[in-house]
Design an enzyme around this catalytic site. Structure first.
Site: not given
Length: 953
Positions: A580, A816, A840, A887
């Site tokens: 975060h 992924e 990933d 992406c």
């Protein structure tokens, strides 16, 4: 509800085969008015779907969902076949239980039969039974033992009313695995019985898994229905298991001793009074762990081996966490403790072995369990949760270059402002529970007001959402109640708060899940703020001039308080790019590097630092020439960004005219207008799980359709690429409980989970198709690892498309999982497109958790191994006329764009603020040069070499 009675049993029946037995059962069910004549067809069809043989000579024939309308009344009929009936596959049935049920009531019958099915040779006993009473006794089995132990008693809990006390009692039964979720709601509907002496009684058999009794007392006087309430019994009733307990309780009440329970001060006293499982007085001893890296695998293995040399039970726990003790003989249980250097271990041994085992175990721990250990420093306060930097570690020398994890792009220059986490000094014992609670509440209120101010001042939605979560953490009743309980036991407010927060954070960190680990960092951040308030510690004043903030690990509230005009950059010793604090830094536009190592904390305050948040590089005390080049690069980059922003609406064409689409990644419909305004040619990733996470239960089809329709409306004809629900072991939803997994990243997540819940997946697909209105919709499935998974998802989509026609629809998968990339030549023949999720894909290829505090810097998407998989994917797709997008985070890395374009990637999907810069990068490229660069990148051995190739262009 289905129950077994002797009147339902027909003894000594004969049938030549299973069809004949079914015929007999159907005739009996019809004759007794339970079902219509056609119910036999339902029994026969159910056997065709799968045998109803349970085992131990028992079968439970019942109808299919299609024949439920033929059921007049719920009931069962039992037939004994002493000669046996061949039920198929060699299974002999001596007792057939025919079920007439309008729903799934037969599942309750299975629960009643569980004990019988666990008995040995019950089949033979059923065959030989000579009376209905004897047969019924066999089926019911021995009464289950009532669960009543120390874990089911909670004294002095914080509760303001009767309903809250009921909830606490039900929660104890749930934690003991006696009941399912929802038992508390069941008890709330039951009429409570007053026993006198302030004691009340509630019970139910709904949602009960095994019988158990919980007893809770409030921390202050409560009245209910005009009477005092000093204690509440919550019974999970099943059979006759509680009869003995009721008799003992009645005797206590008759003797006038009920008040002893309501005013008990120890769980042991309650158990002795009720006849529950009283824990033995086992000897205990304490020892402080001195191993530098705590109780990790090697010392834990030695400890387990030593404990196994003693025949009796030996358990161990970390003293200050409040967690239960675990077996000292289990390596996995020892590792689950997460014991760190400086923490006190409490060993508990069975009396028969304690005299020999405890001294041996303590001596082994003191000697280091096979490792050399340094003496622990003498301290009067607990070891702080913050990591302590070893004094012998050298500080980085002038001119040193340190590689770290790029967390927020940009170049920053400024003096180092070092903020090492403070070791809080506080008393372990409090003055009184009332005084300490007042201190706690005052600190909580101060921090709550502080965070509310941050929420109001924060312009970025990402920052506001993080701090809203922080307020929820402060208001978490479980945390607060645990702290208050410690206060009542004599701890100080600081000690109680620190222990509870540390325990809760470590529990999350031990789940080996990057998202939960980030939440643990938030929890520690909030905890540190409150602890500083309790201890009266002020924050260190920042310099007046722009500086580089250097910290062990910057919490989100640290970052959000910073003035971007004053803080040139952020540098941390540990942490990952997905934390975060990194999100907040990016939202504020502050360049940041994380995971630079503990050495940076030893830098001399005021040392000039050069931080490159794009390349992941820190230069310590650079010379004048390096500083000048960096300042020029920074100014040039700012000019490039301004120029890119001015041309953000123009297409991304290479110098020789090759077009690359640049799309945006968004989390919800609110992000679409900003993405379009920033120049997005479409949405390349709509993360639909955020919609599910925003609701307390799964959003219905209409809610989802409205959300997807808003995105398509705002795109005004531009394509929308939607990722279907991507949750699971690593990102659980509160209303979809998932079994705990040792490694959730390798468990049930993404497509694996949604295929297990087809009704959820179908609802989402219908909502998407209905929202399309013939606008360009692209649906992609996450975490596909096999061709079979893809085909199941595709077939479901195509079946629904027949109901809801969509003219412009493409269906694809995310790459992924390495297996999907390696299968690309097969999959490319069937999919419409691929979208590579490099985050990933990188962590699975490199076997490095991308949130790992020390390894995440090595999880670089430009590693040649990852590029090889992207290359395989692109070549397979283009050979079959399909397109490929990226992406993941890699798509927004300016050093990665030339390589990705050179590999032939057709679309780059990035955050909205990166669109202009990515387009500008594409416009600077020559396609033939980019292709050669990409081929060269595939032949080197590291990500650093690939980045060097790009920088040399």
């Amino acid at each position: 509800m289905l129950e077994l009675t002797v009147e339902q049993i027909s003894m000594a029946q004969t049938a030549v085969d299973k069809p004949a037995a079914l015929q007999l059962l159907a005739e009996l069910l019809v004759a007794d008015g339970l079902v219509a004549d056609g119910y036999l067809t339902g029994l026969q069809n159910r056997e065709k779907q799968g045998s109803t043989f349970l085992g131990q000579g028992i079968a439970i024939p019942h109808g299919t969902p299609e024949t439920r309308d033929q059921v007049f009344s719920t009931g069962v009929r039992l037939m004994q076949f002493p000669e046996g009936v061949d039920w198929g596959d060699g299974h002999m049935v001596y007792l057939a239980i025919g079920i007439a049920a309008k729903s799934d009531e037969h599942l309750r019958l299975l629960q009643l039969l569980t004990r019988a099915l666990g008995e040995n040779d019950i089949g033979e006993a059923l065959r030989q039974a000579e009376s209905p009473e004897a047969l019924l006794k066999l089926l019911q089995g021995a009464p289950q033992e009532l669960a009543l132990d120390s874990q089911l008693i909670s004294l002095g809990v914080t509760a303001d009313d009767f309903e809250e006390l009921v909830w606490r009692g039900a929660r104890l039964l749930r934690k003991a695995d006696c009941v399912d979720n929802g038992f508390a709601a069941v008890l709330q509907q039951v009429e409570a019985l007053s026993l006198g002496d302030g004691l009340w009684w509630l019970h139910s058999e709904q949602t009960v898994k095994r019988p158990g009794l919980a007893f809770v007392t409030p921390d202050k006087p409560i009245r209910y229905l005009g009477q005092p309430l000093t204690g509440l019994f919550c019974l999970a009733s099943l059979g006759e298991a509680h009869q003995t307990l009721l008799e003992r309780l009645c005797s206590l009440l008759i003797e006038g001793r009920g008040h002893e329970l309501g005013h008990a001060t120890s769980n042991r006293a309650v158990l002795e009074a009720l006849g529950g499982e009283v824990p033995a007085e086992w000897p205990t001893q304490h020892v402080t762990l001195a191993n530098a890296h705590g109780l990790h695998a090697r010392p834990a293995k030695i400890l387990a081996q030593l404990a196994k040399e003693f025949e009796g039970d030996i358990r161990v726990r970390v003293l200050d966490t409040g967690e239960s003790a675990v077996s000292a003989k289990s390596l996995s249980k020892l590792l689950s403790l997460g014991a760190r250097r400086g923490q006190v271990l409490e060993f508990i041994a069975e009396p028969s072995v304690a005299a020999d085992a405890l001294p041996a175990l303590l001596a082994a721990v003191e000697q280091g369990l096979g490792e050399e250990v340094e003496p622990l420093p003498t301290a009067t306060s607990p070891t702080p949760a913050a990591a302590v930097v070893a004094p012998e570690m050298p500080a980085p020398v002038d001119g040193a270059q340190i590689t770290a994890v790029p967390a927020s792009p940009g170049i920053a220059i400024g003096p180092a402002h070092i903020q090492v986490l403070q070791a809080f000094d506080y008393p372990l014992q409090g003055e009184s529970a009332a005084i300490e609670r007042e201190r706690l509440e005052k600190a909580l209120n101060e921090v709550r007001q502080d965070i509310q101010g941050l929420i109001q001042r924060s312009k970025a939605k990402a920052i506001r959402e993080i701090f809203i979560t922080h307020v929820e953490m402060l208001d978490d009743p479980e945390l607060i109640n645990e702290v208050i309980l410690r206060l009542k036991q004599g701890e100080s407010a600081a000690a109680a708060w620190d222990n509870v927060i540390d325990s809760a954070a470590r529990q999350q960190e031990q789940l080996q899940d990057v998202l939960l680990a980030e939440r643990a960092a938030d929890l520690r951040d909030v905890g540190r703020r409150v602890l500083a308030q309790i201890c009266g510690i002020e924050n260190v004043a920042a310099p007046d001039e722009p500086y580089i903030l250097v910290m062990d690990e910057v919490g989100p509230s640290d970052v959000a308080r910073l003035d971007p005009a004053q803080v040139a950059g952020i540098l941390t010793a540990r942490g990952g790019a997905t934390a975060h604090s990194a999100i907040v830094a990016r939202a504020l536009g502050i360049p940041a590097l994380v995971g630079a190592g503990d050495g940076v904390l030893l830098l001399k305050p005021g040392t000039v630092l050069l931080l490159d948040g794009q390349k992941g590089r820190l230069t310590v005390a650079p010379d004048a020439e390096t500083l000048q080049r960096a300042a020029e690069d920074r100014d040039n980059r700012e000019q490039r960004l301004q120029a890119a922003a001015a041309k953000r609406m123009e297409p991304a064409l290479t110098v020789d005219g090759h077009a690359v689409e640049v799309f945006a990644n968004i989390g919800d419909s609110a992000g679409t207008p900003a993405a379009v305004e920033q120049g997005a040619e479409g949405i390349g990733l709509l993360r639909t799980e955020l919609l599910f996470m925003a609701h307390s239960q799964a959003p219905d089809e209409a809610t989802q359709e409205a959300e997807y329709r808003r995105v398509l409306d705002d795109l005004q004809g531009r394509p929308l690429v939607v990722r279907t629900l991507d949750v699971g072991g690593d990102k659980p939803l509160p209303y979809w409980p998932i079994d705990k997994e040792e490694n959730p990243f390798l468990g049930v997540r993404g497509i694996r989970l949604t295929l297990q819940r087809p009704q959820v997946m179908e609802s989402q697909l219908r909502a998407l198709l209905r929202a399309a209105d013939n606008r360009p919709l692209r649906i992609m499935f996450p975490m596909v690892g096999t061709v079979e998974e893809w085909r199941q998802a595709r077939d479901m989509t195509l079946r629904l498309r027949e109901e809801i026609p969509v003219a412009d629809l493409q269906i694809g998968i995310m790459i992924e999982v390495p297996s999907a990339a390696l299968l690309a030549p097969v999959l490319a023949k069937e999919v419409d497109f691929f979208s590579v999720g490099t985050n990933d894909l990188t962590q699975y290829t490199m076997a490095i958790d991308r949130g790992h505090p020390t390894l995440s810097a090595q999880a670089d998407g430009l590693h040649p191994a990852v590029l090889q998989l992207i290359d395989i994917t692109v070549r397979a797709a283009h050979a079959n006329g399909k397109w490929v997008g990226i992406c993941g985070e890699l798509a927004a890395d300016p050093l990665a764009v030339p390589v990705l374009v050179g590999l032939g990637v057709d679309e780059l999907s990035v955050s909205a603020r990166s669109i202009g810069e990515v387009k500008a990068c594409v416009r600077e490229l020559n396609l033939s040069t980019a292709k050669q660069l990409a081929q060269n990148a595939l032949t080197v051995g590291s990500a650093a070499e690939v980045r060097a190739l790009v920088e040399a262009l």
